[in-house]
Design an enzyme around this catalytic site. Structure first.
Site, PDB file in Angstrom:
ATOM      1  N   ALA A  74       0.834  -1.204   0.000  1.00  0.00           N
ATOM      2  CA  ALA A  74       0.000   0.000   0.000  1.00  0.00           C
ATOM      3  C   ALA A  74       0.865   1.249   0.000  1.00  0.00           C
ATOM      4  O   ALA A  74       1.928   1.301   0.621  1.00  0.00           O
ATOM      5  CB  ALA A  74      -0.913  -0.007   1.221  1.00  0.00           C
ATOM      6  N   GLY A 117       1.596  -5.680   1.078  1.00  0.00           N
ATOM      7  CA  GLY A 117       0.636  -5.990   0.030  1.00  0.00           C
ATOM      8  C   GLY A 117       1.273  -6.520  -1.231  1.00  0.00           C
ATOM      9  O   GLY A 117       0.623  -7.226  -2.008  1.00  0.00           O
ATOM     10  N   GLU A 120       1.354 -10.088  -0.738  1.00  0.00           N
ATOM     11  CA  GLU A 120      -0.023 -10.597  -0.827  1.00  0.00           C
ATOM     12  C   GLU A 120      -0.495 -10.674  -2.276  1.00  0.00           C
ATOM     13  O   GLU A 120      -1.227 -11.604  -2.647  1.00  0.00           O
ATOM     14  CB  GLU A 120      -0.941  -9.720   0.024  1.00  0.00           C
ATOM     15  CG  GLU A 120      -0.619  -9.867   1.506  1.00  0.00           C
ATOM     16  CD  GLU A 120      -1.449  -8.978   2.400  1.00  0.00           C
ATOM     17  OE1 GLU A 120      -2.164  -9.513   3.272  1.00  0.00           O
ATOM     18  OE2 GLU A 120      -1.393  -7.739   2.231  1.00  0.00           O
ATOM     19  N   GLU A 140       3.873  -5.822   8.313  1.00  0.00           N
ATOM     20  CA  GLU A 140       2.788  -5.008   8.866  1.00  0.00           C
ATOM     21  C   GLU A 140       2.876  -4.840  10.374  1.00  0.00           C
ATOM     22  O   GLU A 140       2.606  -3.761  10.916  1.00  0.00           O
ATOM     23  CB  GLU A 140       1.425  -5.620   8.488  1.00  0.00           C
ATOM     24  CG  GLU A 140       0.955  -5.274   7.087  1.00  0.00           C
ATOM     25  CD  GLU A 140       1.536  -6.179   6.013  1.00  0.00           C
ATOM     26  OE1 GLU A 140       1.086  -6.101   4.868  1.00  0.00           O
ATOM     27  OE2 GLU A 140       2.459  -6.964   6.332  1.00  0.00           O
TER      28      GLU A 140
END
Length: 266
Positions: A74, A117, A120, A140
């Site tokens: 992000a 992310g 991910e 995170e």
């Protein structure tokens, strides 16, 4: 799509054919390590829909611009500005991708750091090819956040449980060579060879019957989510779908006639 055209989705995502049946989707934000902002999420969602709808595309490669980062996750500037919700779409989830229904195989060509992310997104692909200098990680917890875009359960499914939990709770990075050794990555190659390696893998997949590939992939993707009874039903449904196709007859005929098959995908 044709081999000459580059389809630019906004300023942040491009799509082009790199073979007869292989599409390359590129995140185009190298100055911020291809981090995901709201526009990129919408554009990547559109790229999924575009490639899924194109009957000529049989396999898709996803990579990042430059040689430093696949995706840093992000865009923290967007989060700091209170725009976190806009980094996900209703249909696709984070980046318009991690939960987006996709019928065709996707290969992540990880050309550098894939963090938060970014990891991910790679985990949401079906196969991963990585450059030797690439690394993965879910940092995170170091920022007071949670990897909520599928990383917590997809990483635990993809590698040994104890190692996955260690990486999740420490936020440490996993180098590409180690990722390959534990089965997270299919191939690790020098950076300059990454894209050619991913294309070769995609072409090996695309040489097979498109409908059979998609039906097989759907069952394989569901393997962790259902028990054997449901998976048997899904497999039977896949057989029925393939058995009604032209390619179901073409494969055996080509074998008996000792020639390459001519797949129609229908």
């Amino acid at each position: 799509m044709n081999n000459e055209a580059v389809i630019q989705l906004g300023r942040t995502v491009s799509v082009r054919l790199v073979g007869a049946h292989v599409a390359l989707v590129t995140l185009q934000r190298p100055l911020v390590r291809n981090a995901i902002d709201a526009i990129t999420a919408l554009n990547l969602e559109q790229a999924v829909q575009l490639t899924d709808a194109d009957s000529e595309v049989r396999c898709v490669i996803l990579t990042g611009a430059g040689d430093q980062a696949f995706c840093a996750g992000a865009d923290l500037k967007a989060i700091a500005n209170g725009e976190a919700a806009a980094l996900s779409t209703t249909r696709g989830g984070f980046a318009g991708f991690v939960h987006q229904p996709r019928r065709k195989p996707w290969i992540a060509a990880v050309n550098g750091l894939a963090l938060a992310g970014g990891t991910e997104i790679a985990l949401a692909c079906d196969l991963i090819v990585a450059a030797g200098h690439a690394a993965f990680g879910l940092p995170e917890v170091r920022r007071g956040l949670v990897a909520a875009a599928g990383g917590l359960y997809r990483l635990t499914r993809a590698i040994p449980r104890a190692l996955a939990i260690e990486l999740i709770l420490t936020g440490e990075q996993l180098p590409a060579a180690r990722a390959q050794a534990i089965g997270l990555v299919n191939q690790v190659v020098p950076g300059p060879e990454l894209l050619a390696t991913a294309i070769t893998l995609a072409e090996r997949i695309s040489a097979n019957a498109p409908l059979a590939v998609c039906e097989s992939l759907a069952v394989a993707r569901a393997a962790f989510d259902h028990d054997d009874r449901v998976l048997r039903e899904m497999s039977a449904s896949a057989i029925r779908a393939v058995a009604g196709s032209r390619d179901y007859l073409e494969g055996p005929r080509a074998f008996l006639e000792r020639r390459p098959p001519h797949w129609s995908g229908t």
